[in-house]
Design a protein around this motif. Structure first.
Motif, PDB file in Angstrom:
ATOM      1  N   VAL A 115      19.466  -6.213 -38.788  1.00 24.44           N
ATOM      2  CA  VAL A 115      20.869  -5.863 -38.226  1.00 24.44           C
ATOM      3  C   VAL A 115      20.843  -5.266 -36.942  1.00 24.44           C
ATOM      4  O   VAL A 115      21.944  -5.520 -36.124  1.00 24.44           O
ATOM      5  CB  VAL A 115      21.569  -5.177 -39.472  1.00 24.44           C
ATOM      6  CG1 VAL A 115      22.682  -4.755 -39.073  1.00 24.44           C
ATOM      7  CG2 VAL A 115      21.625  -5.801 -40.643  1.00 24.44           C
ATOM      8  N   ALA A 116      20.079  -4.092 -36.748  1.00 19.21           N
ATOM      9  CA  ALA A 116      19.957  -3.513 -35.490  1.00 19.21           C
ATOM     10  C   ALA A 116      19.879  -4.429 -34.268  1.00 19.21           C
ATOM     11  O   ALA A 116      20.369  -4.065 -33.334  1.00 19.21           O
ATOM     12  CB  ALA A 116      18.904  -2.226 -35.507  1.00 19.21           C
ATOM     13  N   GLN A 117      18.894  -5.474 -34.560  1.00 17.25           N
ATOM     14  CA  GLN A 117      18.470  -6.166 -33.210  1.00 17.25           C
ATOM     15  C   GLN A 117      19.694  -6.984 -33.156  1.00 17.25           C
ATOM     16  O   GLN A 117      20.087  -7.255 -31.750  1.00 17.25           O
ATOM     17  CB  GLN A 117      17.553  -6.979 -33.517  1.00 17.25           C
ATOM     18  CG  GLN A 117      15.899  -6.415 -33.556  1.00 17.25           C
ATOM     19  CD  GLN A 117      15.835  -5.443 -32.157  1.00 17.25           C
ATOM     20  OE1 GLN A 117      16.232  -5.633 -31.172  1.00 17.25           O
ATOM     21  NE2 GLN A 117      14.851  -4.320 -32.194  1.00 17.25           N
ATOM     22  N   ILE A 118      20.450  -7.659 -34.010  1.00 18.28           N
ATOM     23  CA  ILE A 118      21.467  -8.508 -33.772  1.00 18.28           C
ATOM     24  C   ILE A 118      22.750  -7.626 -33.170  1.00 18.28           C
ATOM     25  O   ILE A 118      23.236  -8.205 -32.428  1.00 18.28           O
ATOM     26  CB  ILE A 118      21.767  -9.078 -35.564  1.00 18.28           C
ATOM     27  CG1 ILE A 118      20.961  -9.918 -35.697  1.00 18.28           C
ATOM     28  CG2 ILE A 118      23.185  -9.737 -35.027  1.00 18.28           C
ATOM     29  CD1 ILE A 118      21.186 -10.719 -37.128  1.00 18.28           C
ATOM     30  N   ARG A 119      23.007  -6.773 -33.688  1.00 26.23           N
ATOM     31  CA  ARG A 119      24.186  -5.559 -33.134  1.00 26.23           C
ATOM     32  C   ARG A 119      23.871  -5.427 -31.697  1.00 26.23           C
ATOM     33  O   ARG A 119      24.726  -5.050 -30.928  1.00 26.23           O
ATOM     34  CB  ARG A 119      24.328  -4.449 -34.010  1.00 26.23           C
ATOM     35  CG  ARG A 119      24.903  -4.768 -35.440  1.00 26.23           C
ATOM     36  CD  ARG A 119      25.376  -3.576 -36.229  1.00 26.23           C
ATOM     37  NE  ARG A 119      26.265  -2.984 -35.454  1.00 26.23           N
ATOM     38  CZ  ARG A 119      27.611  -3.324 -35.606  1.00 26.23           C
ATOM     39  NH1 ARG A 119      28.216  -4.313 -36.174  1.00 26.23           N
ATOM     40  NH2 ARG A 119      28.461  -2.582 -34.954  1.00 26.23           N
ATOM     41  N   ARG A 120      22.644  -4.880 -31.423  1.00 28.62           N
ATOM     42  CA  ARG A 120      22.137  -4.608 -29.917  1.00 28.62           C
ATOM     43  C   ARG A 120      22.471  -5.700 -29.225  1.00 28.62           C
ATOM     44  O   ARG A 120      23.066  -5.472 -28.265  1.00 28.62           O
ATOM     45  CB  ARG A 120      20.748  -4.178 -29.897  1.00 28.62           C
ATOM     46  CG  ARG A 120      20.097  -4.103 -28.587  1.00 28.62           C
ATOM     47  CD  ARG A 120      18.742  -3.752 -28.441  1.00 28.62           C
ATOM     48  NE  ARG A 120      18.169  -3.631 -27.223  1.00 28.62           N
ATOM     49  CZ  ARG A 120      17.040  -3.188 -26.968  1.00 28.62           C
ATOM     50  NH1 ARG A 120      16.261  -3.226 -27.576  1.00 28.62           N
ATOM     51  NH2 ARG A 120      16.589  -3.096 -25.503  1.00 28.62           N
TER      52      ARG A 120
ATOM     53  N   ARG B 263      19.191   1.579 -33.635  1.00 25.32           N
ATOM     54  CA  ARG B 263      18.817   1.735 -34.985  1.00 25.32           C
ATOM     55  C   ARG B 263      19.979   1.720 -35.798  1.00 25.32           C
ATOM     56  O   ARG B 263      20.911   2.421 -35.736  1.00 25.32           O
ATOM     57  CB  ARG B 263      18.027   2.769 -35.392  1.00 25.32           C
ATOM     58  CG  ARG B 263      16.562   2.880 -34.434  1.00 25.32           C
ATOM     59  CD  ARG B 263      16.004   4.168 -34.796  1.00 25.32           C
ATOM     60  NE  ARG B 263      15.463   4.287 -35.939  1.00 25.32           N
ATOM     61  CZ  ARG B 263      14.691   5.179 -36.514  1.00 25.32           C
ATOM     62  NH1 ARG B 263      14.370   6.286 -35.871  1.00 25.32           N
ATOM     63  NH2 ARG B 263      14.204   5.207 -37.796  1.00 25.32           N
ATOM     64  N   SER B 264      20.080   0.929 -37.090  1.00 27.20           N
ATOM     65  CA  SER B 264      21.072   0.724 -37.945  1.00 27.20           C
ATOM     66  C   SER B 264      20.805   1.320 -39.269  1.00 27.20           C
ATOM     67  O   SER B 264      19.718   1.260 -39.756  1.00 27.20           O
ATOM     68  CB  SER B 264      21.742  -0.481 -37.814  1.00 27.20           C
ATOM     69  OG  SER B 264      22.104  -0.970 -36.631  1.00 27.20           O
TER      70      SER B 264
ATOM     71  N   ASP C   1      25.579   3.110 -36.340  1.00 24.12           N
ATOM     72  CA  ASP C   1      24.225   2.540 -35.564  1.00 24.12           C
ATOM     73  C   ASP C   1      23.802   3.916 -34.578  1.00 24.12           C
ATOM     74  O   ASP C   1      24.928   4.604 -34.188  1.00 24.12           O
ATOM     75  CB  ASP C   1      24.756   1.463 -34.616  1.00 24.12           C
ATOM     76  CG  ASP C   1      25.169   0.351 -35.345  1.00 24.12           C
ATOM     77  OD1 ASP C   1      24.276   0.074 -36.332  1.00 24.12           O
ATOM     78  OD2 ASP C   1      26.344  -0.336 -35.068  1.00 24.12           O
ATOM     79  N   ARG C   2      22.627   4.105 -34.099  1.00 28.52           N
ATOM     80  CA  ARG C   2      22.141   5.230 -33.594  1.00 28.52           C
ATOM     81  C   ARG C   2      21.850   4.261 -32.312  1.00 28.52           C
ATOM     82  O   ARG C   2      20.790   3.733 -32.088  1.00 28.52           O
ATOM     83  CB  ARG C   2      20.953   5.948 -34.161  1.00 28.52           C
ATOM     84  CG  ARG C   2      21.374   6.812 -35.178  1.00 28.52           C
ATOM     85  CD  ARG C   2      20.198   7.578 -35.774  1.00 28.52           C
ATOM     86  NE  ARG C   2      19.885   8.452 -35.022  1.00 28.52           N
ATOM     87  CZ  ARG C   2      20.406   9.722 -34.843  1.00 28.52           C
ATOM     88  NH1 ARG C   2      21.400  10.128 -35.627  1.00 28.52           N
ATOM     89  NH2 ARG C   2      19.585  10.620 -33.842  1.00 28.52           N
ATOM     90  N   VAL C   3      22.363   4.480 -30.999  1.00 25.81           N
ATOM     91  CA  VAL C   3      22.104   3.683 -29.693  1.00 25.81           C
ATOM     92  C   VAL C   3      21.443   4.828 -28.678  1.00 25.81           C
ATOM     93  O   VAL C   3      22.081   5.537 -28.482  1.00 25.81           O
ATOM     94  CB  VAL C   3      23.479   3.255 -29.170  1.00 25.81           C
ATOM     95  CG1 VAL C   3      23.136   2.331 -27.986  1.00 25.81           C
ATOM     96  CG2 VAL C   3      24.133   2.351 -30.346  1.00 25.81           C
TER      97      VAL C   3
END
Length: 468
Positions: free
Chosen positions: A103-108, A142-143, A148-150
């Motif tokens: 999920v984190a990679q997709i949202r990034r 990181r989700s 999310d922590r960006v």
């Protein structure tokens, strides 16, 4: 050294100027080679940066070309089966190491990277160096279930406060609920926390009582990222400020519940002061070693007794240790004062008020090392009401009525860094922001709630010197 090598960001392309330049004749084959080399380099960089896309695509293509489409389909079905089995057998590790990283990679890529440059430009976070505009570099995402922590690398000249002030605008830019900026161990980076959902909307029920309280790690509630909130009581005093019905009682009873095991065993003594005639704390009277509520003069006398106890203990520990360790013979003493302003500002008897102020000042300035800690609650955070508020290393601000009150309690600039106490709804009692000495950013927390029956049961089960 060229400027491009010293700016830790991404350059924004600019349109070429319409100027007349000398004509240089370049062979067509050389121009073609340059274009091919540049395109190849960019392709390799993009393939390496987005390996989690290019890697599976390359492996899938190789399997299809080498072994055929049925084998590729079988591998895909097998991976799905492994993922489903992992999820069913151990969902916690599946979410942590499987689902949320994906999920984190997709949202990034889809949420943040796609609109990164426009967002930075609109929120005033673009730097200008040597006539070129530069965008802070997005390092990672990181989700979890809640947000999310960006992680972002700062540009030269930027400060974390710049990001803290821009965080609300960034949240709206990315169409998310809320955003806050946090510093890291590295001075060239900042972490943006974007909240997608709020774990603090519901009431946090009372938490389990540990047999032996960990004074450096008291479990009191839930943080805004969904994890448990732990507070350090060792070497600290705690100030709780909030408007009427903001949940100050939730904080006090959450702390007393975490200490209940030590109260029952004699490791902790609680000295309680209730200027409201005992209305707030009387239900927990069996937990208290001393309970003063009748009149200000008697409360002043009990505080002076605590100061005397502090000095006696300091004389015994002098030259032996610099930090008190609680034992049954030398227990930790927790002084709980509800509505502190009633004792320090609103008393009409000046002599009694001065006695109380003097005793509290001595306890706050000298009590921590000898194991005497003050937990105080009040509604009015003005300096003339509480002149020694800076002596509280741990400060909690619940719902406030005015924006500037957050800075009064938590320190200058706390509201700009995200402590919007005046925006906490009246329906969210027990929600507040916590600031520790030496930590710039406030932490949003919801403390556990104990109703009257819970308090009565707690007092009966963990009564001072009783058996559980």
């Amino acid at each position: 050294m060229p400027l491009i090598n010293v700016i830790p960001g991404e350059k924004i392309p600019t349109a070429p100027l319409n100027t007349r330049l000398p004509v240089w004749r370049i062979p067509g084959w050389l121009l073609l080679v340059v274009w091919l080399a540049r395109g190849t380099f960019r392709t390799v960089v993009l393939a390496a940066r987005y390996w989690w896309i290019t890697g599976p695509v390359a492996v899938s293509w190789w399997l299809a070309e080498t072994h055929g489409w049925p084998v590729l389909l079988g591998v895909f079905v097998g991976l799905v089966a492994v993922g489903v089995t992992w999820w069913r057998l151990h969902p916690v590790s599946w979410l942590r190491f499987g689902w949320y990283p994906a999920v984190a990679q997709i949202r990034r890529l889809w949420i943040y990277r796609r609109g990164w440059t426009p967002a930075m430009t609109a929120c005033g976070l673009v730097g200008v160096h040597g006539g070129d505009r530069w965008v802070p570099r997005l390092l990672g995402v990181r989700s979890n279930r809640w947000g999310d922590r960006v992680t972002v690398r700062l540009l030269p000249g930027q400060h974390p406060d710049d990001w803290a002030k821009a965080a609300p605008r960034l949240a709206y830019t990315f169409q998310l609920r809320e955003a806050r900026a946090y510093t890291t161990n590295r001075p060239d980076r900042v972490v943006l926390y974007f909240a997608r959902r709020d774990p603090l909307t519901g009431t946090v029920r009372h938490l389990p009582v540990p047999a032996a309280p960990d004074l450096s790690n008291l479990n009191l509630g839930v943080r805004e990222d969904g994890t448990a909130y732990h507070m350090r009581l060792t070497g600290s005093h705690v100030l709780i400020a909030g408007a009427t019905n903001s949940g100050k009682g939730s904080v006090i009873w959450s702390m007393l519940r975490s200490l209940a095991g030590g109260i029952a065993s004699g490791l902790v003594e609680v000295w309680a002061f209730d200027p409201k005639g005992g209305m707030e704390l009387a239900a927990g009277a069996p937990l208290f070693t001393r309970f003063a509520y009748e009149d200000p003069d008697s409360m002043a006398g009990v505080l002076e007794e605590a100061v005397k106890r502090m000095r006696q203990r300091a004389n015994r520990l002098r030259g032996v240790t610099r930090q008190h360790t609680p034992t049954v013979d030398e227990p930790l003493i927790v002084v709980v004062v509800d509505e502190l302003a009633a004792l320090t500002a609103y008393l009409t008897d000046r002599k009694v008020r001065d006695r109380i102020r003097e005793s509290l000042g001595l306890l706050l300035s000298q009590g921590r090392a000898v194991g005497i800690h003050v937990i105080a609650a009040l509604q009015d955070p003005r300096k003339d009401v509480l002149p020694f508020r800076d002596l509280f290393p741990t400060r909690i601000a619940l719902r406030m009525t005015e924006p500037e009150q957050a800075d009064m309690v938590l320190g200058d600039g706390a509201r700009d860094r995200g402590a919007v106490c005046d925006l906490i709804p009246e329906t969210s009692a027990g929600v507040g922001y916590v600031v520790l000495d030496g930590v710039r950013e406030p932490v949003r927390v919801r403390f556990s709630y104990l109703d009257d029956d819970d308090v009565t049961e707690l007092a009966a089960t963990y009564a001072r010197g009783g058996d559980r």
